[in-house]
Enzyme design. Structure first.
Site, PDB file in Angstrom:
ATOM      1  N   ASP A  49     -18.111  -6.011 -64.901  1.00  0.00           N
ATOM      2  CA  ASP A  49     -17.331  -5.887 -63.662  1.00  0.00           C
ATOM      3  C   ASP A  49     -17.277  -4.398 -63.330  1.00  0.00           C
ATOM      4  O   ASP A  49     -16.588  -3.624 -64.003  1.00  0.00           O
ATOM      5  CB  ASP A  49     -15.924  -6.449 -63.872  1.00  0.00           C
ATOM      6  CG  ASP A  49     -15.068  -6.290 -62.624  1.00  0.00           C
ATOM      7  OD1 ASP A  49     -15.552  -5.745 -61.608  1.00  0.00           O
ATOM      8  OD2 ASP A  49     -13.894  -6.724 -62.682  1.00  0.00           O
ATOM      9  N   ASN A  73     -24.879  -0.174 -55.954  1.00  0.00           N
ATOM     10  CA  ASN A  73     -25.183  -1.169 -54.908  1.00  0.00           C
ATOM     11  C   ASN A  73     -24.204  -2.343 -54.883  1.00  0.00           C
ATOM     12  O   ASN A  73     -24.049  -2.977 -53.842  1.00  0.00           O
ATOM     13  CB  ASN A  73     -26.623  -1.669 -55.127  1.00  0.00           C
ATOM     14  CG  ASN A  73     -26.906  -2.950 -54.379  1.00  0.00           C
ATOM     15  OD1 ASN A  73     -27.137  -2.932 -53.164  1.00  0.00           O
ATOM     16  ND2 ASN A  73     -26.874  -4.090 -55.075  1.00  0.00           N
ATOM     17  N   SER A  86     -22.569   1.156 -45.659  1.00  0.00           N
ATOM     18  CA  SER A  86     -22.846   0.165 -44.608  1.00  0.00           C
ATOM     19  C   SER A  86     -22.651   0.819 -43.253  1.00  0.00           C
ATOM     20  O   SER A  86     -21.812   1.711 -43.093  1.00  0.00           O
ATOM     21  CB  SER A  86     -21.875  -1.016 -44.724  1.00  0.00           C
ATOM     22  OG  SER A  86     -21.939  -1.811 -43.551  1.00  0.00           O
ATOM     23  N   TYR A 108     -13.450  -3.714 -45.997  1.00  0.00           N
ATOM     24  CA  TYR A 108     -14.872  -3.438 -46.272  1.00  0.00           C
ATOM     25  C   TYR A 108     -15.296  -2.116 -45.628  1.00  0.00           C
ATOM     26  O   TYR A 108     -15.922  -1.263 -46.253  1.00  0.00           O
ATOM     27  CB  TYR A 108     -15.692  -4.609 -45.726  1.00  0.00           C
ATOM     28  CG  TYR A 108     -17.176  -4.540 -46.013  1.00  0.00           C
ATOM     29  CD1 TYR A 108     -17.679  -4.916 -47.249  1.00  0.00           C
ATOM     30  CD2 TYR A 108     -18.070  -4.119 -45.033  1.00  0.00           C
ATOM     31  CE1 TYR A 108     -19.041  -4.866 -47.501  1.00  0.00           C
ATOM     32  CE2 TYR A 108     -19.429  -4.064 -45.275  1.00  0.00           C
ATOM     33  CZ  TYR A 108     -19.909  -4.442 -46.514  1.00  0.00           C
ATOM     34  OH  TYR A 108     -21.258  -4.385 -46.764  1.00  0.00           O
ATOM     35  N   LYS A 130     -16.616   1.355 -47.382  1.00  0.00           N
ATOM     36  CA  LYS A 130     -17.953   1.890 -47.117  1.00  0.00           C
ATOM     37  C   LYS A 130     -17.885   3.293 -46.510  1.00  0.00           C
ATOM     38  O   LYS A 130     -18.761   4.133 -46.759  1.00  0.00           O
ATOM     39  CB  LYS A 130     -18.738   0.933 -46.213  1.00  0.00           C
ATOM     40  CG  LYS A 130     -19.016  -0.422 -46.869  1.00  0.00           C
ATOM     41  CD  LYS A 130     -19.801  -0.273 -48.164  1.00  0.00           C
ATOM     42  CE  LYS A 130     -20.228  -1.580 -48.778  1.00  0.00           C
ATOM     43  NZ  LYS A 130     -21.014  -1.420 -50.012  1.00  0.00           N
TER      44      LYS A 130
HETATM   45  P1  NAP Z   1     -25.297  -9.917 -52.419  1.00  0.00           P
HETATM   46  O1  NAP Z   1     -26.599 -10.580 -52.187  1.00  0.00           O
HETATM   47  O2  NAP Z   1     -24.021 -10.674 -52.248  1.00  0.00           O
HETATM   48  O3  NAP Z   1     -25.330  -9.243 -53.872  1.00  0.00           O
HETATM   49  C1  NAP Z   1     -24.202  -8.556 -54.357  1.00  0.00           C
HETATM   50  C2  NAP Z   1     -24.478  -8.084 -55.768  1.00  0.00           C
HETATM   51  O4  NAP Z   1     -23.298  -7.390 -56.247  1.00  0.00           O
HETATM   52  C3  NAP Z   1     -24.750  -9.215 -56.736  1.00  0.00           C
HETATM   53  O5  NAP Z   1     -25.738  -8.813 -57.663  1.00  0.00           O
HETATM   54  C4  NAP Z   1     -23.413  -9.386 -57.439  1.00  0.00           C
HETATM   55  O6  NAP Z   1     -23.563  -9.899 -58.751  1.00  0.00           O
HETATM   56  C5  NAP Z   1     -22.935  -7.948 -57.511  1.00  0.00           C
HETATM   57  N1  NAP Z   1     -21.505  -7.845 -57.721  1.00  0.00           N
HETATM   58  C6  NAP Z   1     -20.503  -8.321 -56.932  1.00  0.00           C
HETATM   59  N2  NAP Z   1     -19.314  -8.023 -57.491  1.00  0.00           N
HETATM   60  C7  NAP Z   1     -19.559  -7.357 -58.642  1.00  0.00           C
HETATM   61  C8  NAP Z   1     -18.753  -6.795 -59.658  1.00  0.00           C
HETATM   62  N3  NAP Z   1     -17.413  -6.827 -59.614  1.00  0.00           N
HETATM   63  N4  NAP Z   1     -19.356  -6.178 -60.714  1.00  0.00           N
HETATM   64  C9  NAP Z   1     -20.713  -6.123 -60.782  1.00  0.00           C
HETATM   65  N5  NAP Z   1     -21.534  -6.634 -59.856  1.00  0.00           N
HETATM   66  C10 NAP Z   1     -20.962  -7.245 -58.796  1.00  0.00           C
HETATM   67  O7  NAP Z   1     -25.121  -8.632 -51.475  1.00  0.00           O
HETATM   68  P2  NAP Z   1     -26.178  -7.741 -50.682  1.00  0.00           P
HETATM   69  O8  NAP Z   1     -26.161  -8.207 -49.297  1.00  0.00           O
HETATM   70  O9  NAP Z   1     -27.451  -7.623 -51.450  1.00  0.00           O
HETATM   71  O10 NAP Z   1     -25.383  -6.362 -50.703  1.00  0.00           O
HETATM   72  C11 NAP Z   1     -25.694  -5.293 -51.599  1.00  0.00           C
HETATM   73  C12 NAP Z   1     -24.932  -4.065 -51.127  1.00  0.00           C
HETATM   74  O11 NAP Z   1     -25.336  -3.751 -49.794  1.00  0.00           O
HETATM   75  C13 NAP Z   1     -23.422  -4.271 -51.065  1.00  0.00           C
HETATM   76  O12 NAP Z   1     -22.769  -3.079 -51.453  1.00  0.00           O
HETATM   77  C14 NAP Z   1     -23.170  -4.546 -49.611  1.00  0.00           C
HETATM   78  O13 NAP Z   1     -21.857  -4.207 -49.220  1.00  0.00           O
HETATM   79  C15 NAP Z   1     -24.195  -3.653 -48.970  1.00  0.00           C
HETATM   80  N6  NAP Z   1     -24.548  -4.033 -47.607  1.00  0.00           N
HETATM   81  C16 NAP Z   1     -25.110  -5.231 -47.324  1.00  0.00           C
HETATM   82  C17 NAP Z   1     -25.432  -5.555 -46.017  1.00  0.00           C
HETATM   83  C18 NAP Z   1     -26.056  -6.860 -45.621  1.00  0.00           C
HETATM   84  O14 NAP Z   1     -26.228  -7.079 -44.408  1.00  0.00           O
HETATM   85  N7  NAP Z   1     -26.437  -7.715 -46.545  1.00  0.00           N
HETATM   86  C19 NAP Z   1     -25.157  -4.640 -44.994  1.00  0.00           C
HETATM   87  C20 NAP Z   1     -24.591  -3.423 -45.311  1.00  0.00           C
HETATM   88  C21 NAP Z   1     -24.287  -3.135 -46.628  1.00  0.00           C
HETATM   89  P3  NAP Z   1     -23.014 -11.381 -59.116  1.00  0.00           P
HETATM   90  O15 NAP Z   1     -23.515 -12.308 -58.054  1.00  0.00           O
HETATM   91  O16 NAP Z   1     -23.548 -11.627 -60.475  1.00  0.00           O
HETATM   92  O17 NAP Z   1     -21.525 -11.254 -59.073  1.00  0.00           O
END
Ligand code: NAP
Length: 248
Positions: free
Chosen positions: A64, A91, A143, A156, A160
């Site tokens: 975590d 990330n 973000s 959020y 960010k």
């Molecule tokens: P995602 O597919 O939901 O993946 C999130 C990852 O974070 C998963 O590997 C998850 O692991 C891990 N995670 C969540 N809580 C955690 C914790 N407490 N400790 C350790 N690991 C944890 O998200 P994503 O879309 O790839 O996003 C990745 C990053 O990009 C994030 O910071 C997100 O805010 C940012 N972002 C995403 C977008 C978008 O449009 N997708 C846009 C802007 C920014 P588990 O599943 O094993 O918990």
């Protein structure tokens, strides 16, 4: 074991953007440590299987990232095992959306802890060893929402935006030690996080994206990977937007 291979820690590397970043590093046969949270290991197992196809040495750890002690233990183990960390990608992130008037204290605290405190935890755990080496690359995933805001995402967006301020401050603290610290701010990227959003929200975003498409995890991974290259050695304290022009 290839001792010249870079040692790379990617939080939230089990899926989505983190997995795409891990795959970029696998191409150079880096030693990759994937941190994730869910006790269900199926996503991280798939990631390890994909990384293995490139011949990269990869392991996954259930941590975590919002827990200071767990993070400290992860980096201690990693440095004991490999002697160093060359690259840290902060990330991991979550979204728990609610309008401010309905947002509980718990939801506010959880998002700030997982998205922002985690970046403090991991960066502090790794920076001493990078300072000793006089080199290192840190990339924090922010973000576009941290810059432009979004209704229902005050927690959020604050986390960010906090990452942007943290990135610039630490970039200034460690620049003299050959370490670069940058942020990448994705726009709307197709992952499990955005799959949870309605078609209406997706279409509203799409309307505002000049490049007229939803981003792919690899669009973000390319920018992250480049910031970790020798070629980007003169770039620090920056926020690179990967959003199809959503923010410019
Ligand atoms: P995602 O597919 O939901 O993946 C999130 C990852 O974070 C998963 O590997 C998850 O692991 C891990 N995670 C969540 N809580 C955690 C914790 N407490 N400790 C350790 N690991 C944890 O998200 P994503 O879309 O790839 O996003 C990745 C990053 O990009 C994030 O910071 C997100 O805010 C940012 N972002 C995403 C977008 C978008 O449009 N997708 C846009 C802007 C920014 P588990 O599943 O094993 O918990």
């Amino acid at each position: 074991m290839n001792d010249s291979a870079r040692v790379v820690v990617i939080t939230g590397g089990s899926m989505g953007i983190g997995r795409a970043v891990a795959l970029k590093f696998a191409e150079e046969k880096a030693k990759i440590i994937v941190a994730h949270y869910d006790p269900d290991d199926s996503a991280s197992s798939t990631t390890l299987e994909l990384l293995g196809r490139y011949g990269a040495e990869a392991t996954s750890h259930k941590v975590d990232v919002s827990d200071y002690g767990e993070v400290e233990a992860l980096f201690k183990d990693t440095i004991d095992r490999f002697g160093r960390v060359d690259v840290l990608i902060n990330n991991a992130g979550i979204a728990r959306d609610a309008l401010l008037m309905r947002m509980s204290e718990d939801v506010w605290d959880t998002v700030l802890k997982v998205n922002l405190k985690s970046v403090f935890n991991c960066t502090q755990a790794v920076v001493r060893s990078m300072v000793k080496m006089k080199k290192g690359r840190i990339v924090n995933i922010s973000s576009v929402v941290g810059q432009i805001g979004n209704p229902g995402q005050a927690n959020y967006a604050a986390s960010k935006a906090g990452i942007m301020g943290f990135t610039k401050s630490i970039a200034r603290e460690v620049a003299g030690r050959g370490i670069t610290v940058n942020a990448v701010a994705p726009g709307y990227i197709k992952t499990d996080m955005t799959d949870a959003l309605s078609e209406k929200v997706r279409d509203a975003f799409l309307e505002q994206i000049p490049l007229r498409r939803i981003g792919e995890p690899n669009d973000v991974a390319e920018a992250v990977y480049w910031l970790c290259s020798e070629a980007a050695g003169y770039i620090t304290g920056q926020v690179i937007h990967v959003s199809g022009g959503l923010f410019m």
